[in-house]
Write an enzyme that holds these catalytic residues in place. Structure first.
Site, PDB file in Angstrom:
ATOM      1  N   TYR A 149       0.780  -1.346   0.005  1.00 19.20           N
ATOM      2  CA  TYR A 149      -0.043   0.122   0.015  1.00 19.20           C
ATOM      3  C   TYR A 149       0.841   1.117  -0.087  1.00 19.20           C
ATOM      4  O   TYR A 149       0.333   2.376  -0.023  1.00 19.20           O
ATOM      5  CB  TYR A 149      -1.046  -0.035   1.328  1.00 19.20           C
ATOM      6  N   LYS A 216       2.668 -14.254   5.787  1.00 21.11           N
ATOM      7  CA  LYS A 216       2.883 -15.215   4.446  1.00 21.11           C
ATOM      8  C   LYS A 216       4.361 -15.474   4.333  1.00 21.11           C
ATOM      9  O   LYS A 216       5.050 -15.299   3.242  1.00 21.11           O
ATOM     10  CB  LYS A 216       2.142 -14.621   3.192  1.00 21.11           C
ATOM     11  N   ASP A 268      -2.977 -17.891   4.619  1.00 22.75           N
ATOM     12  CA  ASP A 268      -4.167 -18.867   3.946  1.00 22.75           C
ATOM     13  C   ASP A 268      -4.836 -19.740   4.949  1.00 22.75           C
ATOM     14  O   ASP A 268      -5.884 -20.042   5.237  1.00 22.75           O
ATOM     15  CB  ASP A 268      -3.624 -19.600   2.833  1.00 22.75           C
ATOM     16  N   ASP A 292      -6.179  -6.170   5.497  1.00 22.37           N
ATOM     17  CA  ASP A 292      -7.187  -5.716   4.629  1.00 22.37           C
ATOM     18  C   ASP A 292      -8.169  -6.906   4.248  1.00 22.37           C
ATOM     19  O   ASP A 292      -9.461  -6.593   4.409  1.00 22.37           O
ATOM     20  CB  ASP A 292      -6.543  -5.062   3.337  1.00 22.37           C
TER      21      ASP A 292
END
Ligand code: NAD
Length: 403
Positions: A149, A216, A268, A292
């Site tokens: 972002y 991640k 995930d 987000d």
């Protein structure tokens, strides 16, 4: 007027009658913000009987500011928000067009509001797509200032992208195809650490059981993986007496039953865990993009974004907000759901340390839903007639009781 003061550069001192800024917001903003302010005032009055009160200061941002000053975010408004230190805002339209930066992003950057805080809890009576929505009681701390972002990206055919592709090939031996746009994902130690520190601080103050670092890192080792490492590091260095890692905890749960468990999950996996093992998660600290996705996903589990409160908080400044947008089709019709901004108001009251008023406001909203008094967005899912925005506010007000 009594403004909140800063002493010794970082200590925030709240007077009994602080001036709090409010940005009404565009679209449905004026309907919902009005209701929220009235209810915040009522809960403060009901809990403190005049000993504490809020002096509201309207701050012009968005379409109204543009009409009156020619600017969506005038400098005077930024100065006013700076003076108030803590504010609340309705949703703001992001005008579509090249080079226009979202007002929300501008405010977050200007005041360094690095933590986006989103509590997600179920209110009985709200239709939910899952079987046991009552198991959900989480608070997400999403890093708000970096990651993808940060806006460092170039179109595939721009001279910058060409230059960067050449640099990558010549200097680092990385070959990208000519049609590849490029985005850069910065994750820094300082910003990751302060975000996780805030999440752990919150967990301590609110007697929460665990803080989960969501990342991640199996794929993006030096950004997402580093976030996890730095998260564990700040817990061990600054909170060793009150926290324990999940690994230690599992070896001897009884020995650590009063400690906050620090754990991590790969993104995930986390998305399925919040559905299948909802009750095992509590405070979550995560990077910008993960946060987000995850915050909207969690909100959906308990009835959607119309109900979700949020706050953008830094070390000094804070702006609480309705999480949803301006819903232009309902603008000025007095039919929007004001719950998100009302509950954001309760977060603001907690921030002031006025927990009695915050709790009484939250309980009143909860009771209103329990009693089946809902606005049309929820009512149509229940096949019944909905209340107007202002009527919903009146129903909540009737249920405000001193703590
Ligand atoms: P939106 O949240 O305004 O609307 C999405 C859907 O949810 C619509 O069907 C809308 O009618 C409904 N909805 C949203 N809030 C509601 C409420 N309180 N009560 C009842 N129904 C509600 O999202 P959008 O349509 O993508 O965006 C519209 C504008 O809002 C855009 O200009 C966007 O940039 C802006 N926006 C602002 C914020 C913010 O200020 N925080 C957040 C998201 C979008």
């Amino acid at each position: 007027m009594a403004y909140i003061r800063i002493e010794d550069q970082s200590k925030v001192v709240i007077p009994q009658n602080p001036t709090i800024g409010f940005i009404e917001g565009d679209g449905i903003g004026s309907d919902i913000t009005k209701v929220a302010i009235k209810l915040i005032n009522s809960s403060v009055e009901s809990s403190y009987h005049g000993e504490k009160s809020i002096e509201w200061k309207k701050v012009l941002v968005g379409e109204e500011a543009f009409q009156k000053t020619g600017k969506h975010l005038p400098q005077e408004s930024l100065e006013e928000l700076r003076k108030c230190i803590i504010s609340i805002k309705g949703p703001l339209t992001t005008p579509v067009g090249e080079g226009f930066r979202s007002l929300n992003v501008s405010l977050r950057q200007y005041f360094d509001l690095y933590a986006n805080i989103r509590p997600v809890k179920y209110f009985p009576g709200v239709p939910s797509p899952v079987k046991n929505p009552e198991k959900m009681n989480m608070v997400i701390f999403r890093e708000n200032t970096e990651d993808l972002y940060a806006g460092i990206e170039w179109r595939y055919d721009s001279p910058e992208a060409k230059k960067l592709r050449r640099f990558l090939q010549d200097e680092l031996g990385v070959k990208l195809t000519e049609d590849a746009g490029i985005g850069i994902k910065p994750i820094s130690k300082f910003r990751s650490t302060r975000l996780v520190r805030k999440a752990i601080d919150f967990a301590i103050k609110n007697r929460r059981r665990s803080v989960t670092l969501v990342h991640k890192g199996n794929i993006m080792k030096y950004t997402e993986g580093a976030f996890k490492e730095w998260g564990y590091e700040v817990a061990a260095k600054e909170f060793a007496d009150v926290t324990v890692t999940e690994e230690q905890y599992l070896q001897n749960p009884n020995a650590y039953s009063n400690k906050i468990v620090i754990k991590d999950r790969i993104t995930d996996n986390m998305f399925q865990q919040v559905l299948t093992r909802t009750e095992e998660y509590d405070v979550i600290a995560t990077t910008n993009l993960n946060g987000d996705y995850l915050s909207d996903d969690l909100a959906a589990q308990v009835g959607g974004l119309g109900l979700a409160p949020g706050g953008n908080v830094g070390d000094i400044y804070a702006i609480y907000e309705a999480v949803h947008g301006t819903a232009p089709k309902y603008a000025g019709m007095d039919i929007a759901n004001p719950t998100s901004i009302i509950l954001s108001g309760a977060m603001l009251l907690h921030h002031l340390g006025w927990d009695l008023a915050a709790d009484s406001l939250e309980r009143a909203v909860e009771q209103t839903y329990k009693d089946g008094r809902v606005t049309q967005d929820i009512a149509r899912l229940l096949n019944k007639k909905g209340l107007k925005c202002s009527e919903f506010g009146e129903e909540v007000e009737k249920r405000i009781k001193p703590s």
